[in-house]
Design an enzyme around this catalytic site. Sequence first.
Site, PDB file in Angstrom:
ATOM      1  N   ARG A   1       3.850  15.347  17.414  1.00  0.00           N
ATOM      2  CA  ARG A   1       5.128  14.688  18.122  1.00  0.00           C
ATOM      3  C   ARG A   1       4.912  14.455  19.462  1.00  0.00           C
ATOM      4  NH1 ARG A   1      10.432  18.499  16.849  1.00  0.00           N
ATOM      5  NH2 ARG A   1       9.357  19.862  18.574  1.00  0.00           N
TER       6      ARG A   1
ATOM      7  N   LYS B   1      10.685  13.737  22.452  1.00  0.00           N
ATOM      8  CA  LYS B   1      11.216  14.859  23.063  1.00  0.00           C
ATOM      9  C   LYS B   1      10.786  14.727  24.567  1.00  0.00           C
ATOM     10  CE  LYS B   1      11.179  19.949  22.027  1.00  0.00           C
ATOM     11  NZ  LYS B   1      12.743  19.999  21.343  1.00  0.00           N
TER      12      LYS B   1
ATOM     13  N   GLU C   1      22.936  14.834  15.906  1.00  0.00           N
ATOM     14  CA  GLU C   1      22.689  16.193  15.820  1.00  0.00           C
ATOM     15  C   GLU C   1      23.389  17.016  17.325  1.00  0.00           C
ATOM     16  OE1 GLU C   1      18.713  16.994  17.377  1.00  0.00           O
ATOM     17  OE2 GLU C   1      18.478  14.920  17.978  1.00  0.00           O
TER      18      GLU C   1
END
Length: 341
Positions: free
Chosen positions: A82, A184, A220
Site C-alpha cells: 500500500r 495513505k 468512510e
Amino acid sequence: MEKKNLDWNNLGFSYVQTDKRYVSNYKDGKWDDGALIDDPNIVMNECAGVLQYAQTVFEGMKAYTTEDGHIVTFRPDLNASRMVDSAKRLEMPVFPEERFVDAVVQTVKANAAYVPPYGSGATLYIRPYMFGINPVIGVKPADEYQFRVFTTPVGPYFKGGVKPITICVSDFDRAAPHGTGHIKAGLNYAMSLHAIVTAHANGFDENMYLDSATRTKVEETGGANFLFVTKDNKIVTPHSSTILPSITRRSLMYVAEHYLGLEVEERDVYFDEVKDFAECGLCGTAAVISPVGKVVNHGKEICFPSGMEKMGPTIQKLYDTLTGIQMGHIEAPEGWIKVIE
Ligand SMILES: *Cc1c(COP(=O)(O)O)cnc(C)c1O
C-alpha cells in the site's frame, strides 16, 4: 529481554519515545542501506518538500504479544504494497516492499522491551513513513527522501470495554473523485482535522463522509472503513475508488466468507439504505472494529437494532474471529501472521 517498567494497563494513544528508529535516505536516485538510530529528532532544511507541499505518506500497524509469547505483526506485506501505491501517487520513489518489512522487523526487535505483554490489550504501534526532505520552492517533487519507522506503545482502543459510538454525516468532504482518497497521505488527514474537531464539538465520535460528487453514497470515516450487516446477515462494504483500502476491512471480509460462511458484497452503498442495515462497524488497525450504534444526519437519527450497549452479534463474531487469528487462538490463513521473535 527485560520489559520496560511501563503501566501497560493504562497506556493511552499518544507518543511515547522508544529506544530505536529505522532510517533510510534516498539520494541521487537510490536508497542507502538504512540503519537503526537513537535520535528521535529530524533536522531538515526550512524549505524541505514535506514542509512546503506536504509530500509525505505513511502506514500504521501494530506488533503485539501472542498467548505463546511471540512478538508478531499482522500482514505487513500489505502495508508495504500500500505504501508503494501511496508513494507513486505523490511522485515519490518506491521503498522496496521486502525492505519495508525488514525495516519494520528490525525496528520492532530493537524495541522489543516496549511490546506490551499478552493480555494487557495494549500493543506496540508501528509508524512507517516517507517524506521529501530537500529544499523545494518551485512546485515539483523533491529529489531526496527519507523513509523512517518508529514505534510507540499504545493502550487498548476502548478502555473499559467496547462501546458503540455515535457518528454524524459530515458536511465536509474527505476525498475528491480522482483525488488522493485511496492513498495513505498526511494531506488527507490535514483536511479532515476541521471536520473531526467540528464533529466532536457537536457531540459526535466520528464523521461519516459521503461521496463528494453526489453526496448520496457512503464512503468512510476519517480513518476507518465501513462494514454493514444486512438483516439477512450479509456483509456489505462500500466500494469506491476514493476509499482507502483498509487491511483490517479486507481481512474481515475474508474472515466473513471463509471462516463464518457469510456472503460478502463490496458495492455502492447509498445513504438511503443505511437505515435498513442491522449492524454497522468501523474497521481499522487501531480498534479492529468499532461498533456504530447511531448515525445522525442533520438531526435525523438512524439507530441500529444492535443498540448502544454492545456490538451486534455478527460484528462480534467477526471481531472475535479476527482478533483470535491475530492472537494465535484460531489458525491464521497462510502468511497473515509475521513472527518477529
Ligand atoms: C489507515 C486508514 C484506514 C484503516 O486501514 P487499516 O489498514 O485497516 O489500518 C481506513 N481509512 C483511512 C482513511 C486510513 O487512512
